[in-house]
Design a protein around this motif. Structure first.
Motif, PDB file in Angstrom:
ATOM      1  N   GLY A 112     -10.751  -0.580  -2.370  1.00 24.22           N
ATOM      2  CA  GLY A 112     -10.064   0.216  -1.135  1.00 24.22           C
ATOM      3  C   GLY A 112     -10.319   1.601  -1.097  1.00 24.22           C
ATOM      4  O   GLY A 112     -11.166   2.495  -1.695  1.00 24.22           O
ATOM      5  N   ALA A 113      -9.666   2.081  -0.168  1.00 26.30           N
ATOM      6  CA  ALA A 113      -9.550   3.522   0.323  1.00 26.30           C
ATOM      7  C   ALA A 113      -8.896   4.422  -0.735  1.00 26.30           C
ATOM      8  O   ALA A 113      -7.748   4.587  -0.810  1.00 26.30           O
ATOM      9  N   GLY A 114      -9.563   4.857  -1.608  1.00 30.72           N
ATOM     10  CA  GLY A 114      -9.018   5.668  -2.831  1.00 30.72           C
ATOM     11  C   GLY A 114      -7.973   4.829  -3.871  1.00 30.72           C
ATOM     12  O   GLY A 114      -8.154   3.357  -3.699  1.00 30.72           O
ATOM     13  N   HIS A 115      -7.184   5.207  -4.428  1.00 34.45           N
ATOM     14  CA  HIS A 115      -6.129   4.465  -5.040  1.00 34.45           C
ATOM     15  C   HIS A 115      -4.693   4.704  -4.510  1.00 34.45           C
ATOM     16  O   HIS A 115      -3.869   5.530  -4.961  1.00 34.45           O
ATOM     17  N   ILE A 116      -4.286   3.720  -3.742  1.00 35.88           N
ATOM     18  CA  ILE A 116      -3.072   3.985  -2.835  1.00 35.88           C
ATOM     19  C   ILE A 116      -1.846   3.521  -3.754  1.00 35.88           C
ATOM     20  O   ILE A 116      -0.935   4.195  -3.595  1.00 35.88           O
ATOM     21  N   LYS A 117      -1.965   2.134  -4.135  1.00 37.10           N
ATOM     22  CA  LYS A 117      -0.529   1.630  -4.548  1.00 37.10           C
ATOM     23  C   LYS A 117      -0.271   1.948  -6.001  1.00 37.10           C
ATOM     24  O   LYS A 117      -1.202   1.899  -7.033  1.00 37.10           O
ATOM     25  N   LEU A 118       0.737   2.425  -6.422  1.00 35.19           N
ATOM     26  CA  LEU A 118       1.515   2.539  -7.762  1.00 35.19           C
ATOM     27  C   LEU A 118       1.461   1.497  -8.455  1.00 35.19           C
ATOM     28  O   LEU A 118       1.679   0.267  -8.036  1.00 35.19           O
ATOM     29  N   LEU A 119       1.410   1.710 -10.026  1.00 30.19           N
ATOM     30  CA  LEU A 119       1.822   0.635 -10.914  1.00 30.19           C
ATOM     31  C   LEU A 119       2.748  -0.139 -10.644  1.00 30.19           C
ATOM     32  O   LEU A 119       3.905   0.426 -10.496  1.00 30.19           O
ATOM     33  N   ARG A 120       2.654  -1.570 -10.435  1.00 37.78           N
ATOM     34  CA  ARG A 120       4.000  -2.129 -10.128  1.00 37.78           C
ATOM     35  C   ARG A 120       4.751  -2.314 -11.524  1.00 37.78           C
ATOM     36  O   ARG A 120       5.994  -2.012 -11.464  1.00 37.78           O
ATOM     37  N   ASN A 121       4.267  -2.687 -12.404  1.00 34.87           N
ATOM     38  CA  ASN A 121       4.864  -2.882 -13.772  1.00 34.87           C
ATOM     39  C   ASN A 121       5.032  -1.490 -14.403  1.00 34.87           C
ATOM     40  O   ASN A 121       4.046  -1.278 -15.207  1.00 34.87           O
ATOM     41  N   ALA A 122       6.156  -1.006 -14.377  1.00 35.85           N
ATOM     42  CA  ALA A 122       6.287   0.351 -15.188  1.00 35.85           C
ATOM     43  C   ALA A 122       6.913   0.393 -16.542  1.00 35.85           C
ATOM     44  O   ALA A 122       6.978   1.479 -17.084  1.00 35.85           O
ATOM     45  N   GLY A 123       7.337  -0.751 -16.957  1.00 37.12           N
ATOM     46  CA  GLY A 123       7.766  -0.957 -18.013  1.00 37.12           C
ATOM     47  C   GLY A 123       7.251  -0.330 -19.416  1.00 37.12           C
ATOM     48  O   GLY A 123       7.676  -0.167 -20.472  1.00 37.12           O
ATOM     49  N   PRO A 132       1.303   5.905 -12.479  1.00 31.84           N
ATOM     50  CA  PRO A 132      -0.038   6.215 -11.820  1.00 31.84           C
ATOM     51  C   PRO A 132      -0.434   5.023 -11.044  1.00 31.84           C
ATOM     52  O   PRO A 132       0.368   4.006 -10.991  1.00 31.84           O
ATOM     53  N   PRO A 133      -1.318   5.349 -10.129  1.00 30.97           N
ATOM     54  CA  PRO A 133      -1.836   4.269  -9.325  1.00 30.97           C
ATOM     55  C   PRO A 133      -1.997   3.120 -10.153  1.00 30.97           C
ATOM     56  O   PRO A 133      -2.946   3.230 -11.305  1.00 30.97           O
ATOM     57  N   GLY A 134      -1.974   1.985  -9.899  1.00 24.26           N
ATOM     58  CA  GLY A 134      -2.325   0.674 -10.824  1.00 24.26           C
ATOM     59  C   GLY A 134      -3.797   0.461 -11.134  1.00 24.26           C
ATOM     60  O   GLY A 134      -3.633   0.298 -12.443  1.00 24.26           O
ATOM     61  N   MET A 135      -4.697   0.616 -10.645  1.00 31.15           N
ATOM     62  CA  MET A 135      -6.174   0.446 -10.960  1.00 31.15           C
ATOM     63  C   MET A 135      -6.601   1.655 -11.861  1.00 31.15           C
ATOM     64  O   MET A 135      -7.558   1.848 -12.329  1.00 31.15           O
ATOM     65  N   THR A 313       8.850   1.553   3.941  1.00 26.31           N
ATOM     66  CA  THR A 313       8.901   2.462   2.600  1.00 26.31           C
ATOM     67  C   THR A 313       7.640   2.858   2.283  1.00 26.31           C
ATOM     68  O   THR A 313       6.700   2.045   2.150  1.00 26.31           O
ATOM     69  N   ARG A 314       7.430   4.080   1.635  1.00 25.58           N
ATOM     70  CA  ARG A 314       6.321   4.796   1.061  1.00 25.58           C
ATOM     71  C   ARG A 314       6.467   5.034  -0.469  1.00 25.58           C
ATOM     72  O   ARG A 314       5.781   5.630  -1.039  1.00 25.58           O
ATOM     73  N   ARG A 315       7.495   4.455  -1.089  1.00 29.41           N
ATOM     74  CA  ARG A 315       7.703   4.498  -2.267  1.00 29.41           C
ATOM     75  C   ARG A 315       6.858   4.285  -3.403  1.00 29.41           C
ATOM     76  O   ARG A 315       6.956   4.728  -4.373  1.00 29.41           O
ATOM     77  N   ASP A 316       6.117   3.314  -2.928  1.00 25.77           N
ATOM     78  CA  ASP A 316       5.207   2.675  -3.856  1.00 25.77           C
ATOM     79  C   ASP A 316       3.398   3.288  -3.591  1.00 25.77           C
ATOM     80  O   ASP A 316       2.643   2.859  -4.329  1.00 25.77           O
ATOM     81  N   ILE A 317       3.393   4.174  -2.808  1.00 25.17           N
ATOM     82  CA  ILE A 317       2.185   4.936  -2.406  1.00 25.17           C
ATOM     83  C   ILE A 317       2.108   6.323  -3.384  1.00 25.17           C
ATOM     84  O   ILE A 317       2.953   7.092  -3.329  1.00 25.17           O
ATOM     85  N   SER A 318       0.859   6.512  -3.745  1.00 25.50           N
ATOM     86  CA  SER A 318       0.521   7.665  -4.629  1.00 25.50           C
ATOM     87  C   SER A 318       0.557   8.783  -3.633  1.00 25.50           C
ATOM     88  O   SER A 318       0.021   8.779  -2.470  1.00 25.50           O
ATOM     89  N   ALA A 319       1.118   9.778  -4.188  1.00 28.62           N
ATOM     90  CA  ALA A 319       1.082  11.069  -3.532  1.00 28.62           C
ATOM     91  C   ALA A 319      -0.299  11.973  -3.379  1.00 28.62           C
ATOM     92  O   ALA A 319      -0.378  12.535  -2.440  1.00 28.62           O
ATOM     93  N   ALA A 320      -1.191  11.173  -4.027  1.00 29.85           N
ATOM     94  CA  ALA A 320      -2.545  11.818  -4.035  1.00 29.85           C
ATOM     95  C   ALA A 320      -3.490  10.882  -3.432  1.00 29.85           C
ATOM     96  O   ALA A 320      -4.464  11.396  -3.213  1.00 29.85           O
TER      97      ALA A 320
END
Length: 413
Positions: A112-123, A132-135, A313-320
């Protein structure tokens, strides 16, 4: 019958091959989205008689539709169970699931366009470790303490800064190659009028494209809030509307259900774009793009369209990410005002260079993806590159919007 005798001839190197002594490259297609991105890569190898490209549809929760998409390109797939038993000279993937099972050096790239979504499983993160971004996380790049890919392709130099924090072990394998969609859209912009004519836009008509990523925070996840504005507040004689739902939405809910939910949209003249369609011509042709935090909205920053964001919500979006920059400058659609007024207000208030920062984060190697990626592939294959520039096909002309406005196959009228 032994397992050996049931293997497809596509994964054999021996007596059954008409063209002998080929390097064998495995393309791992998890989802339609991944397959569409990988097409930009495996097309670079298609004309080389020294290389045999083999395709497999890897198991994935959103894998529905992958074999059909590949078949539409004239591609025959081999079962995943056979693919992981054979050795290949190289493998290409846009996802991480199961790639550690492949017996080949793996090239991983973003889908996709950069690395947008943050890692879902932060455990799995340590105390104080940033999400970090998931990928770009260790979860997606490492297994049993080792980096899985032989090469990881990134679009932007800034991705390496993020990677240095999220998975520094992968830095020696990182390569900045640019973004293929960035290059195609920029190259296609001079043909905007061609795409608009192909879509069948009438004199004075304006095109509103509504892209949606997947997930509950997406536009589609809250489509009931936007649909009344699309259906009742945009005069049909002045506006044409195209809805682009992420392939994961189609795969997750099924085509029958999506077509059922959107049957009323089609009856009211909204074009529902199928998941396998090439979307770049639509973005180039658009007057407005009303999108969420997904990749297509970010790619819209490269076009002549005015961008508006749906609320969410944008809380799961990477600020970068490019999406985060876009969220700082693009206006947000409100349910309290007529949509046509908001479209025109946003267009009138748009300033020169408003989306430039977001667009600049999409690629730090503009126009160079196909050359850089081909060079990387041939180096890993230990082959000399062809003595010509990579052939890059232009963004194809889309069909008329009336094709996508018509009732879906099997739908009741």
């Amino acid at each position: 019958m032994s397992g050996e005798s049931t293997d497809s001839a596509l994964v054999q190197r021996g007596q059954w091959s008409t063209v002998q002594d080929c390097k064998q490259v495995l393309v791992i297609a998890h989802t339609v989205t991944y397959a569409q991105r990988l097409r930009e890569v495996f097309d670079l190898l298609e004309a080389d008689l020294r290389i045999q490209v083999v395709f497999t549809a890897a198991p994935h929760a959103f894998g529905d539709g992958v074999p059909q998409y590949l078949h539409s390109l004239g591609i025959v797939t081999v079962p995943w169970e056979q693919a992981v038993r054979r050795e290949f000279d190289l493998a290409l993937a846009a996802g991480s699931r199961g790639v550690h099972e492949v017996r080949a050096p793996v090239v991983r790239l973003s889908h996709g366009a950069g690395h947008i979504k943050l890692l879902r499983n932060a455990g799995s993160l340590g105390p104080g470790e940033e999400r970090p971004p998931g990928m770009m996380s260790r979860q997606h790049l490492m297994r049993e303490g080792s980096v899985v890919p032989a090469a990881v392709a990134f679009a932007h130099d800034s991705d390496l800064e993020v990677l240095s924090r999220s998975c520094p072990e992968a830095l020696p394998f990182a390569h900045v190659v640019g973004d293929p969609c960035y290059d195609r859209i920029v190259a296609g912009r001079p043909r905007r009028d061609v795409y608009r004519r192909a879509l069948g836009l009438g004199e004075g008509q304006r095109l509103v494209v509504v892209p949606s990523t997947w997930g509950p925070a997406s536009t589609f996840g809250r489509l009931d809030a936007l649909l009344p504005q699309l259906l009742h507040q945009l005069p049909a004689q002045d506006y044409r509307v195209a809805l682009l739902a992420h392939p994961n939405i189609w795969a997750g809910h099924g085509g029958w259900q999506i077509n059922g939910w959107l049957a009323g949209c089609r009856r009211r003249g909204i074009a529902v774009v199928p998941p396998e369609a090439d979307w770049q011509g639509l973005l180039i042709a658009a007057d407005w793009i009303v999108g969420d935090h997904g990749s297509l909205t970010a790619y819209g920053s490269l076009t002549d369209a005015t961008l508006l964001l749906t609320s969410g919500t944008r809380r799961d979006i990477s600020a970068a990410s490019p999406t985060a920059r876009l969220a700082a400058v693009a206006p947000v659609v409100s349910p309290l005002h007529p949509l046509d007024e908001q479209l025109h207000y946003a267009a009138e208030r748009r300033t020169a260079g408003q989306y430039d920062e977001a667009a600049a984060l999409l690629s730090s190697a503009p126009g160079q993806f196909h050359q850089r990626m081909r060079t990387l592939l041939y180096r890993l294959l230990e082959l000399g590159e062809p003595a010509c520039a990579p052939a890059v096909t232009p963004v194809p002309e889309p069909p008329s919007l009336t094709v996508w406005e018509a009732a879906a196959p099997g739908a009741r009228r």
